[in-house]
Write a protein that holds these residues in place. Sequence first.
Motif, PDB file in Angstrom:
ATOM      1  N   ALA A  49      52.594  23.753  46.396  1.00 54.58           N
ATOM      2  CA  ALA A  49      52.002  24.143  47.682  1.00 54.58           C
ATOM      3  C   ALA A  49      52.073  25.652  47.878  1.00 54.58           C
ATOM      4  N   LYS A  50      53.183  26.259  47.504  1.00 58.71           N
ATOM      5  CA  LYS A  50      53.355  27.705  47.617  1.00 58.71           C
ATOM      6  C   LYS A  50      52.337  28.445  46.758  1.00 58.71           C
ATOM      7  N   SER A  51      52.099  27.933  45.529  1.00 59.79           N
ATOM      8  CA  SER A  51      51.140  28.551  44.625  1.00 59.79           C
ATOM      9  C   SER A  51      49.712  28.449  45.165  1.00 59.79           C
ATOM     10  N   VAL A  52      49.359  27.285  45.709  1.00 56.85           N
ATOM     11  CA  VAL A  52      48.014  27.099  46.263  1.00 56.85           C
ATOM     12  C   VAL A  52      47.789  28.038  47.442  1.00 56.85           C
ATOM     13  N   ILE A  53      48.780  28.146  48.327  1.00 58.36           N
ATOM     14  CA  ILE A  53      48.669  29.046  49.483  1.00 58.36           C
ATOM     15  C   ILE A  53      48.561  30.503  49.026  1.00 58.36           C
ATOM     16  N   LEU A  73      38.856  36.090  47.928  1.00 50.11           N
ATOM     17  CA  LEU A  73      38.474  37.154  46.995  1.00 50.11           C
ATOM     18  C   LEU A  73      38.966  36.865  45.578  1.00 50.11           C
ATOM     19  N   ASN A  74      40.153  36.266  45.467  1.00 48.31           N
ATOM     20  CA  ASN A  74      40.689  35.948  44.137  1.00 48.31           C
ATOM     21  C   ASN A  74      39.753  35.007  43.378  1.00 48.31           C
ATOM     22  N   TYR A  75      39.264  33.991  44.071  1.00 53.55           N
ATOM     23  CA  TYR A  75      38.352  33.022  43.440  1.00 53.55           C
ATOM     24  C   TYR A  75      36.993  33.666  43.151  1.00 53.55           C
ATOM     25  N   LYS A  76      36.526  34.498  44.081  1.00 61.20           N
ATOM     26  CA  LYS A  76      35.228  35.175  43.878  1.00 61.20           C
ATOM     27  C   LYS A  76      35.270  36.064  42.637  1.00 61.20           C
ATOM     28  N   GLU A  77      36.359  36.812  42.493  1.00 64.33           N
ATOM     29  CA  GLU A  77      36.492  37.697  41.339  1.00 64.33           C
ATOM     30  C   GLU A  77      36.543  36.904  40.034  1.00 64.33           C
ATOM     31  N   LEU A  78      37.267  35.788  40.052  1.00 62.26           N
ATOM     32  CA  LEU A  78      37.383  34.972  38.839  1.00 62.26           C
ATOM     33  C   LEU A  78      36.020  34.468  38.375  1.00 62.26           C
ATOM     34  N   PHE A  79      35.222  33.956  39.296  1.00 57.30           N
ATOM     35  CA  PHE A  79      33.932  33.388  38.924  1.00 57.30           C
ATOM     36  C   PHE A  79      32.879  34.475  38.655  1.00 57.30           C
ATOM     37  N   GLN A  80      33.014  35.625  39.316  1.00 53.91           N
ATOM     38  CA  GLN A  80      32.079  36.718  39.057  1.00 53.91           C
ATOM     39  C   GLN A  80      32.334  37.373  37.698  1.00 53.91           C
ATOM     40  N   GLU A  81      33.600  37.513  37.339  1.00 52.36           N
ATOM     41  CA  GLU A  81      33.951  38.100  36.043  1.00 52.36           C
ATOM     42  C   GLU A  81      33.560  37.172  34.888  1.00 52.36           C
ATOM     43  N   VAL A 277      51.453  40.166  33.558  1.00 48.92           N
ATOM     44  CA  VAL A 277      51.025  41.381  32.853  1.00 48.92           C
ATOM     45  C   VAL A 277      50.334  42.324  33.837  1.00 48.92           C
ATOM     46  N   ASN A 278      49.361  41.794  34.575  1.00 51.43           N
ATOM     47  CA  ASN A 278      48.656  42.606  35.579  1.00 51.43           C
ATOM     48  C   ASN A 278      49.381  42.632  36.926  1.00 51.43           C
ATOM     49  N   LEU A 279      50.399  41.791  37.078  1.00 50.76           N
ATOM     50  CA  LEU A 279      51.212  41.706  38.298  1.00 50.76           C
ATOM     51  C   LEU A 279      50.375  41.346  39.534  1.00 50.76           C
ATOM     52  N   ASN A 280      49.306  40.578  39.311  1.00 48.18           N
ATOM     53  CA  ASN A 280      48.459  40.113  40.407  1.00 48.18           C
ATOM     54  C   ASN A 280      48.751  38.624  40.625  1.00 48.18           C
ATOM     55  N   PHE A 281      49.774  38.348  41.433  1.00 49.16           N
ATOM     56  CA  PHE A 281      50.218  36.968  41.619  1.00 49.16           C
ATOM     57  C   PHE A 281      49.198  36.130  42.372  1.00 49.16           C
ATOM     58  N   GLY A 282      48.430  36.742  43.248  1.00 45.17           N
ATOM     59  CA  GLY A 282      47.410  36.001  43.983  1.00 45.17           C
ATOM     60  C   GLY A 282      46.328  35.475  43.058  1.00 45.17           C
ATOM     61  N   LYS A 283      45.867  36.320  42.158  1.00 46.55           N
ATOM     62  CA  LYS A 283      44.835  35.919  41.207  1.00 46.55           C
ATOM     63  C   LYS A 283      45.376  34.913  40.187  1.00 46.55           C
ATOM     64  N   GLY A 284      46.609  35.131  39.762  1.00 48.42           N
ATOM     65  CA  GLY A 284      47.242  34.179  38.854  1.00 48.42           C
ATOM     66  C   GLY A 284      47.402  32.813  39.502  1.00 48.42           C
ATOM     67  N   ALA A 286      45.442  31.652  41.797  1.00 46.45           N
ATOM     68  CA  ALA A 286      44.089  31.083  41.890  1.00 46.45           C
ATOM     69  C   ALA A 286      43.711  30.380  40.589  1.00 46.45           C
ATOM     70  N   VAL A 287      44.047  31.006  39.448  1.00 45.62           N
ATOM     71  CA  VAL A 287      43.776  30.377  38.143  1.00 45.62           C
ATOM     72  C   VAL A 287      44.550  29.068  38.016  1.00 45.62           C
ATOM     73  N   SER A 288      45.827  29.090  38.409  1.00 41.77           N
ATOM     74  CA  SER A 288      46.652  27.878  38.294  1.00 41.77           C
ATOM     75  C   SER A 288      46.167  26.779  39.239  1.00 41.77           C
ATOM     76  N   THR A 289      45.601  27.154  40.390  1.00 37.86           N
ATOM     77  CA  THR A 289      45.056  26.156  41.321  1.00 37.86           C
ATOM     78  C   THR A 289      43.812  25.496  40.735  1.00 37.86           C
ATOM     79  N   ILE A 290      42.942  26.304  40.137  1.00 38.96           N
ATOM     80  CA  ILE A 290      41.761  25.744  39.456  1.00 38.96           C
ATOM     81  C   ILE A 290      42.197  24.817  38.329  1.00 38.96           C
ATOM     82  N   TRP A 291      43.193  25.250  37.605  1.00 45.97           N
ATOM     83  CA  TRP A 291      43.786  24.481  36.507  1.00 45.97           C
ATOM     84  C   TRP A 291      44.311  23.140  37.028  1.00 45.97           C
TER      85      TRP A 291
END
Length: 311
Positions: A49-53, A73-81, A277-284, A286-291
Amino acid sequence: MKAASGGNQKSTRNFYKKMGREKHDRIFAIMLLLPAIIVVGFTTFFPIAKSVIMSFFNYKLKANADYYWNDFLNYKELFQEGEIFNAIGTTFKFMIITVALIFVIGLILSNILNKDVKGRAVLRSVVLLPWIIPTIVTGLLWMWIFQPQYGVLNYLLMKLNIISDPINWVASMKYALYSVVTASVWRQIPFITIMLLAGMQGIPSDLYEAATIDGANSRQCFFKVTLPMLSNVIKSTLLISIITNFKQFPLFWIMTGGGPVNKTTTLAIMTYKNSFVNLNFGKGAAVSTIWLIILIVFSAIYNKAFKTARD
């Protein structure tokens, strides 16, 4: 009339007494399960739950970085990239190939070990060896085997005149993913072999005797008796293998690091790179939530398909 009334009162008292006992048993069962529920909640559901939030927030472990809601924004960046699509494809490709290979090889080995062959006890011990070795050691071992200059694989292939020049297996765009598949298959064969072997040994011998009397040969016995009786074991072991390989991280990180040119970047590697590596926990996150969503949907479809096929 009085006797009937007394009987009704007695049955009513028995009913309420029974209801009280069932309620007491239910409360007692809940009290027994409560410690386990609390532990699982804090160690599993709370982090999920903490990771999803966290995936909906800007959360970068950098100087002067703020923690705030960033409007998906995290999800938008993932799908745009677009890298997320490559990671999903690589993850599924790796998982499907690995699970298919370990299931076929494990089924063959378990069928052999289930028969009264000479040296069966020794063979069972040998089969377990890859499972005993830690995953990190397995990765380092196969990196040495695939090493281009002094690796065993290149040496044998060149001695047999199959190749003329050494191949850098783990750094090759063509072979990197299959190098990790090879190491993963070797590491996981013992698990599925032992599980299927245990299932085979639980099949009553009477079924084989009846099938033989009806004129069935060994191949027909395998497909008409062994496989149907192993359906529950196969369902469980395959699902465990699917989940294990879907989230495979150590072998990829040790052997390829997600390269070359993101050719072996899976969802697990992508999560790690964004988070640590990039220290972007929000984006990381987001990837784990999609996963997580993909795994839940895939598991539901798998269970539904397996149930339909069995029916």
